[in-house]
Design a protein around this motif. Sequence first.
Motif, PDB file in Angstrom:
ATOM      1  N   GLN A  55      32.676  35.615  18.278  1.00 30.91           N
ATOM      2  CA  GLN A  55      31.748  36.757  18.441  1.00 30.91           C
ATOM      3  C   GLN A  55      30.539  36.317  19.230  1.00 30.91           C
ATOM      4  O   GLN A  55      29.815  36.864  20.134  1.00 30.91           O
ATOM      5  N   LYS A  59      28.744  36.651  22.985  1.00 33.54           N
ATOM      6  CA  LYS A  59      27.626  37.642  23.033  1.00 33.54           C
ATOM      7  C   LYS A  59      26.559  36.891  23.554  1.00 33.54           C
ATOM      8  O   LYS A  59      25.666  37.622  24.548  1.00 33.54           O
ATOM      9  N   THR A 100      36.630  42.118  19.748  1.00 35.11           N
ATOM     10  CA  THR A 100      36.516  40.553  20.109  1.00 35.11           C
ATOM     11  C   THR A 100      37.923  39.982  21.004  1.00 35.11           C
ATOM     12  O   THR A 100      37.654  39.403  22.007  1.00 35.11           O
TER      13      THR A 100
END
Length: 456
Positions: A55, A59, A100
């Motif tokens: 994640q 990101k 995700t």
Amino acid sequence: MAPRCWRWWHWSAWRRTRPPPAGSTPSVWQQFSTQEQGPQICVVGSGPAGFYTTQHLLKHHPRAHVDIYEKQLVPFGLVRFGVAPDHPEVKNVINTFTQTARSDRCAFRGNVVVGRDVAVSELQAAYHAVVLSYGAEDHQALEIPGEELPGVFSARAFVGWYNGLPENRELAPDLSCDTAVILGQGNVALDVARILLTPPGHLEELREMIQLPGTRPMLDPADFLGLQDRTKELPRQRKRLTELLLRTATEKPGAEEAARQASAARTWGLRFFRSPQQVLPSPDGRRVAGIRLAVTRLEGVGEAARAAPTGDTEDLPCGLVLSSVGYKSRPIDPNVPFDPKLGVIPNMEGRVLGVPGLYCSGWVKRGPTGVIATTMTDSFLTGQMLLQDLKAGLLPSGPRPGYAAIEALLSSRGVQPVSFSDWEKLDAEEVSRGKGAGKPREKLLDPQEMLRLLGR
């Protein structure tokens, strides 16, 4: 095996000047021509540590691609196989992990055992960076006589059994005995105690156990002498739990609570200053009949305080012993550094010592401590270190084939990886079977059945 790895490495140097080598797989070569779109990163383990690391990488790097490898056919690790069934709210993080996994820059590669089906060195050759997030798959042994008797189990295996972990599906503990002894008083021990005490029709930590229908606590007030003065120094959450224990042990219950306790068919208690010394066998020696506990006392003060034996012992009859004295990680590959004493991969803020481009997160990084939020923070830090190294030019700069290279290796070895869309088919099947039984889901336990359902 090694030359095959290096072949991928050398192809990257040939890409702009030479045609594909004879006999090469077109899909692999095509993958090579598009690698400049971003770093290829591999994460081993699809539990909280693996997903939180992924994640963070997705990101904070808009072009990174992450492949998550998992030995099970299904994702989510301890969230699926370790969280007690009476805590469904904790499993809500699965919704976040699913988002995700559905990213077009993330891919789940289940049914792949790293260290057996593919070596870590092969992953390193195929990816710009590798993150080991495979958790703690083993348990701490008691190392006392009688530990091998039938009726003695690790809490880890017992939790895996009631949570549908395929490798524990045949555990078959005998729950017909009157008394069960749990060695340890951590979160897992309390989960196991609640599950043993709770009727299947009422599956709802410590505060929950005190109010659990059909049960009553048996706490010795002498165990809590002098504790009141020490609660002021405790962190807030531990202070509240300790105060709850103190009230339960020392205060007389009200009329309504006393009536509830009087009608209870099950009891539970916490025993302090006791250390397991020996599991006692039945007369025929065929199963557990009790446990011998050494009585201890604290010696020293503060952080230096240690439990020392007094010389006294107690024998406690029981038909089931569950050892919950800690999980531990295993080494995954002979070429990956591992500290067997601490049960972790030696690292500095997630960077594996002495192996550039190799990282770790979660329990295999820091040991089996903390809750899911702890693992989230820990995994974000590892992801941050990886991206710092990438920005500083400390990771390979040329293109890497990523999964295209590993897919070819796995295919040649007869390994059948499963994708996240495959998992979603299995998920739908579990929910469908559960609906027929009046449950949220009926977990699939047999890997071969799962593969058949996927048409493999």
